[in-house]
Design a protein around this motif. Structure first.
Motif, PDB file in Angstrom:
ATOM      1  N   MET A 114     -23.638 -15.429   0.912  1.00 19.21           N
ATOM      2  CA  MET A 114     -22.624 -16.740   0.674  1.00 19.21           C
ATOM      3  C   MET A 114     -21.590 -16.357  -0.189  1.00 19.21           C
ATOM      4  N   VAL A 115     -20.586 -17.076  -0.366  1.00 22.26           N
ATOM      5  CA  VAL A 115     -19.465 -17.099  -1.191  1.00 22.26           C
ATOM      6  C   VAL A 115     -19.726 -16.996  -2.635  1.00 22.26           C
ATOM      7  N   GLU A 116     -20.901 -17.940  -2.945  1.00 20.90           N
ATOM      8  CA  GLU A 116     -21.172 -18.081  -4.334  1.00 20.90           C
ATOM      9  C   GLU A 116     -21.861 -16.654  -4.911  1.00 20.90           C
ATOM     10  N   ASP A 117     -22.408 -16.099  -3.900  1.00 15.55           N
ATOM     11  CA  ASP A 117     -23.095 -14.586  -4.227  1.00 15.55           C
ATOM     12  C   ASP A 117     -21.985 -13.678  -4.627  1.00 15.55           C
ATOM     13  N   VAL A 118     -20.627 -13.619  -3.912  1.00 17.24           N
ATOM     14  CA  VAL A 118     -19.873 -12.911  -4.240  1.00 17.24           C
ATOM     15  C   VAL A 118     -19.089 -13.173  -5.614  1.00 17.24           C
ATOM     16  N   VAL A 119     -18.860 -14.505  -5.811  1.00 18.03           N
ATOM     17  CA  VAL A 119     -18.334 -14.874  -6.918  1.00 18.03           C
ATOM     18  C   VAL A 119     -19.232 -14.628  -8.207  1.00 18.03           C
ATOM     19  N   ASN A 120     -20.372 -14.668  -8.048  1.00 15.12           N
ATOM     20  CA  ASN A 120     -21.440 -14.615  -9.389  1.00 15.12           C
ATOM     21  C   ASN A 120     -21.483 -13.211  -9.290  1.00 15.12           C
ATOM     22  N   ASN A 121     -21.464 -12.233  -8.543  1.00 12.26           N
ATOM     23  CA  ASN A 121     -21.654 -10.735  -8.831  1.00 12.26           C
ATOM     24  C   ASN A 121     -20.114  -9.829  -9.051  1.00 12.26           C
ATOM     25  N   LEU A 122     -19.074 -10.925  -9.151  1.00 10.62           N
ATOM     26  CA  LEU A 122     -17.863 -10.418  -9.146  1.00 10.62           C
ATOM     27  C   LEU A 122     -17.224 -10.434 -10.377  1.00 10.62           C
ATOM     28  N   LYS A 123     -16.668  -9.354 -10.992  1.00 14.05           N
ATOM     29  CA  LYS A 123     -16.047  -9.220 -12.580  1.00 14.05           C
ATOM     30  C   LYS A 123     -14.686  -8.768 -12.248  1.00 14.05           C
ATOM     31  N   VAL A 124     -13.921  -9.810 -12.832  1.00  9.40           N
ATOM     32  CA  VAL A 124     -12.388  -9.630 -12.981  1.00  9.40           C
ATOM     33  C   VAL A 124     -12.033  -9.544 -14.537  1.00  9.40           C
ATOM     34  N   ASP A 125     -11.221  -8.812 -15.026  1.00  6.43           N
ATOM     35  CA  ASP A 125     -10.829  -8.899 -16.345  1.00  6.43           C
ATOM     36  C   ASP A 125      -9.525  -8.286 -16.328  1.00  6.43           C
ATOM     37  N   VAL A 126      -8.689  -8.573 -17.475  1.00  4.05           N
ATOM     38  CA  VAL A 126      -7.352  -7.699 -17.581  1.00  4.05           C
ATOM     39  C   VAL A 126      -7.624  -6.376 -18.504  1.00  4.05           C
ATOM     40  N   LEU A 127      -7.169  -5.155 -17.882  1.00  2.00           N
ATOM     41  CA  LEU A 127      -7.471  -4.082 -18.795  1.00  2.00           C
ATOM     42  C   LEU A 127      -6.238  -3.846 -19.542  1.00  2.00           C
ATOM     43  N   THR A 128      -5.062  -3.935 -18.718  1.00  2.63           N
ATOM     44  CA  THR A 128      -3.803  -3.631 -19.704  1.00  2.63           C
ATOM     45  C   THR A 128      -2.874  -4.913 -19.460  1.00  2.63           C
ATOM     46  N   TYR A 129      -2.327  -5.362 -20.568  1.00  2.00           N
ATOM     47  CA  TYR A 129      -1.525  -6.722 -20.784  1.00  2.00           C
ATOM     48  C   TYR A 129      -0.144  -6.150 -20.526  1.00  2.00           C
ATOM     49  N   ASN A 130       0.270  -5.740 -19.395  1.00  3.11           N
ATOM     50  CA  ASN A 130       1.450  -5.338 -19.308  1.00  3.11           C
ATOM     51  C   ASN A 130       2.591  -6.164 -19.120  1.00  3.11           C
ATOM     52  N   SER A 131       2.376  -7.600 -18.717  1.00  2.00           N
ATOM     53  CA  SER A 131       3.575  -8.380 -18.376  1.00  2.00           C
ATOM     54  C   SER A 131       3.884  -9.535 -19.616  1.00  2.00           C
ATOM     55  N   SER A 132       2.713  -9.784 -20.445  1.00  2.00           N
ATOM     56  CA  SER A 132       2.837 -10.353 -21.639  1.00  2.00           C
ATOM     57  C   SER A 132       3.195  -9.621 -22.890  1.00  2.00           C
ATOM     58  N   VAL A 133       4.499  -9.697 -22.995  1.00  4.91           N
ATOM     59  CA  VAL A 133       5.171  -8.614 -24.206  1.00  4.91           C
ATOM     60  C   VAL A 133       5.808  -9.434 -25.273  1.00  4.91           C
ATOM     61  N   TYR A 134       6.123  -8.776 -26.329  1.00  2.00           N
ATOM     62  CA  TYR A 134       7.468  -9.300 -27.188  1.00  2.00           C
ATOM     63  C   TYR A 134       7.977  -8.000 -27.669  1.00  2.00           C
ATOM     64  N   TYR A 135       9.379  -8.194 -28.279  1.00  2.00           N
ATOM     65  CA  TYR A 135      10.421  -7.265 -28.576  1.00  2.00           C
ATOM     66  C   TYR A 135      10.398  -7.005 -30.141  1.00  2.00           C
TER      67      TYR A 135
END
Length: 228
Positions: free
Chosen positions: A123-144
């Motif tokens: 089921m789709v829920e099985d995939v969602v519950n066992n899927l890990k997504v996280d930001v490893l490197t914040y390249n687009s949110s920056v300051y100067y």
């Protein structure tokens, strides 16, 4: 974070003079920081994507790992968000993640993976519950951080925003003020999202925040800020 009221730069007496802005009311600083809104993924962020096995117990009450995705295409490790806003997931194909929060990206990736699986077994829920997504490197949110070399040109430094950086953090990232910088002429220029009108300028009392421990002008930095 809601848009802050703008401050107004007074006409400079000569070219290169420091701005004389009004202090922005309620601007977050070291003493009163705010929590940034949900992170929005953009190129060239790097995501950590893993499709973890599903664990269950057999008749002998021993743990058993069941693979969720295709056996010939496990998903783990770093995934770069490409210029077209997608990440590549091998045989599952590309998935558009740009402009989405982590939860939205997780659901979108799960749908693409599930489309290649047997719907009778997974089921789709099985995939969602066992899927890990996280930001490893914040390249687009920056300051100067921009330093003026007293007539010898300006240097620009780019750093990621991870949620609680202040002016003091920004200056420490360049190992302190350059010898030819003026501690009395430091400010934070905040972008105004392309709206017409004067820019937002926050003055910095460097002596107060560095020598006296004051926090009122040790501003919390936001994505797109320029510390000059």
């Amino acid at each position: 974070v809601e848009a802050q009221p703008t401050s107004f730069r007074q006409p400079a007496k000569h070219f290169g003079a420091a701005p004389a802005p009004m202090v922005m009311p309620n601007a977050p600083n070291e003493w009163s920081p705010v929590t940034l809104p949900s992170y929005v993924i953009r190129p060239p962020d790097v995501l950590l994507i893993e499709l973890l096995p599903q664990f269950s117990k057999d008749e002998n009450l021993k743990l058993k790992a069941n693979n969720i995705g295709l056996l010939n295409q496990p998903i783990y490790g770093q995934h770069l968000v490409r210029p077209d806003g997608t990440v590549e997931l091998g045989v599952y194909g590309p998935v558009i993640v740009a402009g989405k929060t982590l939860q939205q990206a997780r659901e979108e990736i799960a749908k693409v993976i599930h489309s290649r699986l047997d719907p009778k077994k997974t089921m789709v829920e099985d995939v969602v519950n066992n899927l890990k997504v996280d930001v490893l490197t914040y390249n687009s949110s920056v300051y100067y951080v921009i330093t003026d070399g007293a007539g010898r040109g300006q240097q620009v430094y780019r750093f990621p925003v991870t949620g609680h950086e202040t002016v003091l953090d920004a200056i420490s990232n360049i190992n302190g003020l350059p010898v030819d910088s003026s501690p009395r002429r430091i400010w934070v220029a905040r972008k105004n999202a392309g709206q017409p009108g004067p820019e937002c300028v926050l003055p910095v009392d460097w002596k107060a925040i560095s020598e006296l421990g004051a926090s009122n002008t040790n501003w919390q930095l936001m994505p797109g800020d320029r510390v000059f």
